[in-house]
Structures are given as C-alpha cells and as structure tokens.
Design a protein around this motif. Structure first.
Motif: not given
Length: 203
Positions: A135-136, A168-175
């Motif tokens: 997530i940027d 930066k953030g991160y997603l696992l699939h949609e979570r």
C-alpha cells in the motif's frame, strides 16, 4: 310312503362334472391360502430380521459419518499447521542472500548495494507469490480503511489527500496486514497581512 311325503323330501341332484371340478378347485385354493399365510412366529422372525438389518445399516452410516468428520478435522489441522509452508520456502533464498552478503569480505559500497537490491527483489517475489501487496498511497485520497493519518500539513493538494507516506502498508489478499502511515493535506491558512488588509477595507 305317501305321495305327499315323496313330494316334500329333497331330491339329491347328481353333480355335473363341471360343478365337481369347481368345488375341488375352491378347496385346493383354500388349502393353498392356508399354506401360504405365515404364522405369527414366522412374521415375528421376519420383523426381527428386518430390524437387525436396519440397525446394522444405521451403525455403518454412523461410522462413515464419523470417519468423514475425523478426516475433515485432520485436513483442517494440517492446513492450519502448514499454511505458511509455501511462504516460508520462498523466504529461504532471501536469508541465503543476506548470509552470503555478510560472509563476503572486503565488499565495496557498490557491491553491497547491488546485493541488497537483489535481496529486495527476492523478497518482493516472495510477497507476490503469497499475495502480499504493498500500500503506497502517495497522492491518493485518504482512506481510513487502508491508511493511518499521523498528522496534517498545509499543501497545495486537495484536502484529505495523502501528501507524504511515512511507512508503506501491506495487504494479504483483501485483509490489511498493516495500514500505511501517512500525512494528509489541509488547506493553507491565509497570511496575517492579508487578513489585516481585508479587515481594514471592511472598516
């Protein structure tokens, strides 16, 4: 014997062959019905046999259902235990690269940089294979579901626009694994001189 007595007594009529055959068939049919109809003991035995068969079928169905339930529990346990197996395997080359970089003596700054870039690409490939997305949100509208605002700064950008990404953030699939830490734009305040001029003009 008088004439009147002879008239009142029944006269036995001789049976014809057809009538005799019909009577014999009826008697045989009655005997067959008597032979075919089971006794109470036989009916009870048949009922007990059917009940035993139904009980055995129920026991088999119950055992099969128990086996299915146990296999399902085992599969769930295995899936939970080895859920990270694929991701862990993809991380092994990253660790190998880091160990190789640390084990190489007399590295130049450029060589070290190239090694770090290679390791970063390996890590990004591992994330991609595990459906981990970055997530940027630089320049995007602030989304409280994906972003975490740590402050607001004056900017030419529209209000509530992400003007700086601190982490930066991160997603696992949609979570969301981790929201992106951001600074959000707010309208610029008017200079004091402009405010004073406007007040003087209005007075």
């Amino acid at each position: 014997m008088t004439e009147e007595t002879r008239r009142t007594e029944p006269i036995d009529q001789p049976q014809t062959p057809e009538a005799a055959s019909a009577n014999e068939s009826t008697a045989n049919a009655n005997e067959e019905k008597t032979d075919v109809m089971p006794s109470l003991e036989e009916m009870l035995r048949i009922a007990e046999q059917k009940a035993a068969e139904h009980h055995d079928a129920w026991l088999r169905a119950k055992a099969e259902a128990e086996n299915v339930r146990r296999r399902a529990q085992e599969e769930v346990a295995k899936a939970s235990k080895f859920a990270s197996e694929r991701f862990a395997a993809s991380m092994l080359p990253v660790k190998d690269s880091l160990e190789a970089a640390l084990g190489t003596p007399n590295q130049t700054l450029e060589t070290l940089r190239q090694g770090v870039e290679l390791t970063l690409r390996q890590l990004e490939n591992a994330f991609e294979s595990a459906n981990v997305r970055q997530i940027d949100p630089q320049g995007e509208k602030f989304d409280p579901h994906l972003h975490q605002a740590v402050g607001m700064i004056e900017s030419e950008a529209e209000p509530n626009t992400v003007v700086q990404v601190l982490q930066k953030g991160y997603l696992l699939h949609e979570r969301v694994l981790r929201p992106a830490l951001v600074m959000v734009a707010k309208p610029k305040s008017e200079p004091e001189s402009t405010k004073g001029g406007e007040q003087g003009a209005s007075s």
